[in-house]
Design an enzyme around this catalytic site. Structure first.
Site, PDB file in Angstrom:
ATOM      1  N   ASP A   1       0.821  -1.208   0.000  1.00 34.71           N
ATOM      2  CA  ASP A   1       0.000   0.000   0.000  1.00 34.71           C
ATOM      3  C   ASP A   1       0.860   1.265   0.000  1.00 34.71           C
ATOM      4  O   ASP A   1       1.935   1.288   0.599  1.00 34.71           O
ATOM      5  CB  ASP A   1      -0.895  -0.030   1.240  1.00 34.71           C
ATOM      6  CG  ASP A   1      -2.048   0.946   1.131  1.00 34.71           C
ATOM      7  OD1 ASP A   1      -2.327   1.424   0.012  1.00 34.71           O
ATOM      8  OD2 ASP A   1      -2.669   1.245   2.167  1.00 34.71           O
TER       9      ASP A   1
HETATM   10  C1  LIG Z   1       4.480  -6.105 -11.833  1.00 36.71           C
HETATM   11  C2  LIG Z   1       3.518  -5.968 -10.763  1.00 36.71           C
HETATM   12  C3  LIG Z   1       2.827  -7.151 -10.240  1.00 36.71           C
HETATM   13  C4  LIG Z   1       3.313  -4.750 -10.294  1.00 36.71           C
HETATM   14  C5  LIG Z   1       2.480  -4.482  -9.170  1.00 36.71           C
HETATM   15  C6  LIG Z   1       2.524  -3.025  -8.934  1.00 36.71           C
HETATM   16  C7  LIG Z   1       1.914  -2.768  -7.649  1.00 36.71           C
HETATM   17  C8  LIG Z   1       2.844  -2.588  -6.508  1.00 36.71           C
HETATM   18  C9  LIG Z   1       0.585  -2.731  -7.554  1.00 36.71           C
HETATM   19  C10 LIG Z   1      -0.144  -2.412  -6.328  1.00 36.71           C
HETATM   20  C11 LIG Z   1      -1.349  -1.608  -6.736  1.00 36.71           C
HETATM   21  C12 LIG Z   1      -1.979  -0.911  -5.643  1.00 36.71           C
HETATM   22  C13 LIG Z   1      -3.425  -0.732  -5.784  1.00 36.71           C
HETATM   23  C14 LIG Z   1      -1.243  -0.416  -4.596  1.00 36.71           C
HETATM   24  C15 LIG Z   1      -1.758   0.328  -3.473  1.00 36.71           C
HETATM   25  O1  LIG Z   1      -1.287   1.648  -3.485  1.00 36.71           O
HETATM   26  P1  LIG Z   1      -2.363   2.811  -3.517  1.00 36.71           P
HETATM   27  O2  LIG Z   1      -2.460   3.332  -4.892  1.00 36.71           O
HETATM   28  O3  LIG Z   1      -3.634   2.302  -2.912  1.00 36.71           O
HETATM   29  O4  LIG Z   1      -1.709   3.864  -2.595  1.00 36.71           O
HETATM   30  P2  LIG Z   1      -2.476   4.889  -1.665  1.00 36.71           P
HETATM   31  O5  LIG Z   1      -2.894   4.090  -0.461  1.00 36.71           O
HETATM   32  O6  LIG Z   1      -1.428   5.890  -1.375  1.00 36.71           O
HETATM   33  O7  LIG Z   1      -3.642   5.451  -2.428  1.00 36.71           O
END
Ligand SMILES: CC(C)=CCC/C(C)=C/CC/C(C)=C/COP(=O)(O)OP(=O)(O)O
Length: 260
Positions: free
Chosen positions: A29
């Site tokens: 996250d």
């Molecule tokens: C190649 C591969 C498998 C890549 C994966 C990339 C990756 C780490 C994906 C996670 C996506 C996600 C919704 C993350 C949460 O951060 P958020 O956007 O919810 O962050 P926030 O809490 O700050 O809004």
């Protein structure tokens, strides 16, 4: 791995081989907030998240952990702006295609769990290809939870069991915890399907519909780092913290009056 083979980074932190988790789960996250704090786009935040994941996978393999399960996209994430959903799907597909050969070389088997019907066709093709290409690997299991939710997993397991009852292959009274667990998507890991340790980054203190059944006795570790900043040092800190825990699985210590 013999004691003497324990990687230096682990020895230096006083980590013990016999207390290493076999299966670690990650709620990755904080990509968006990480990007926002740097004046970058959300897409750049997810790209940075992908790079952090690659590093954490390499460390996990090198440290003798047997499996990681990472929450790369939840079913609830489909409620985000279309542009961000498309970006995540493309990033995951590209990540799978780019890493397939490296996984094969390093004995890593890829499993992708989650509802395949909600994935774009090209992502689904990449998943099929990568799972097929790595299916004979057993050194390490990489479980990518994509279009996944913990409640969905329990529902799909119930549906499979209900279908068996309907076909008269199963009596309802024969359904027990082990049988239901055997129908969850993490069952690909067999005896270590339940994570020993679950790490969530970004300071949020919740499971967000991740491995709900599987985390019944998982040790939880919450890091304040945003996922792209989750590095070797912070991973070692989480492992150190994990190794101090006493896992009782609901039982009482022989000489203690403490409960769970
Ligand atoms: C190649 C591969 C498998 C890549 C994966 C990339 C990756 C780490 C994906 C996670 C996506 C996600 C919704 C993350 C949460 O951060 P958020 O956007 O919810 O962050 P926030 O809490 O700050 O809004």
């Amino acid at each position: 791995m013999a004691d003497t083979d324990l990687p230096q980074a682990l020895v230096q932190r006083g980590l013990r081989k016999e207390l290493m988790p076999r299966h670690v789960a990650f709620v990755m996250d904080g990509n968006r907030r990480w990007a926002e704090a740097r004046g970058l786009t959300t897409a750049e935040g997810h790209e940075a998240g992908g790079r952090a994941l690659k590093k954490i996978l390499q460390l996990s393999v090198a440290w003798g952990i047997r499996a990681i399960t990472v929450f790369a996209f939840s079913q609830e994430n489909f409620r985000r702006p279309e542009e961000e959903v498309d970006c995540c799907m493309e990033l995951i597909e590209q990540g799978i295609r780019d890493e397939m050969e490296e996984y094969t070389r390093n004995g890593i088997r890829l499993h992708v769990i989650g509802d395949p019907s909600t994935r774009p066709a090209s992502l689904q093709d990449a998943v099929r290809e990568a799972e097929e290409m790595t299916r004979n690997n057993s050194r390490f299991h990489m479980i990518l939870a994509t279009c996944y939710s913990g409640r969905w997993d329990i529902v799909q397991a119930c549906r499979e069991l209900a279908a068996k009852v309907q076909d008269k292959l199963l009596n309802p009274e024969d359904i027990d915890e082990a049988m239901l667990a055997g129908h969850l998507s993490t069952n690909v890991l067999g005896e270590f399907a339940c994570p020993d340790l679950l790490i969530r980054t970004s300071g949020e203190l919740r499971l967000s519909n991740f491995l709900l059944w599987q985390s019944a006795y998982t040790e939880l570790y919450f890091s304040n780092r945003m996922w792209p900043d989750f590095d070797e040092d912070e991973y070692l800190e989480a492992l150190k913290n994990f190794q101090r825990r006493e896992r009782r699985f609901g039982q009482r210590k022989p000489s203690s009056q403490e409960s769970n």
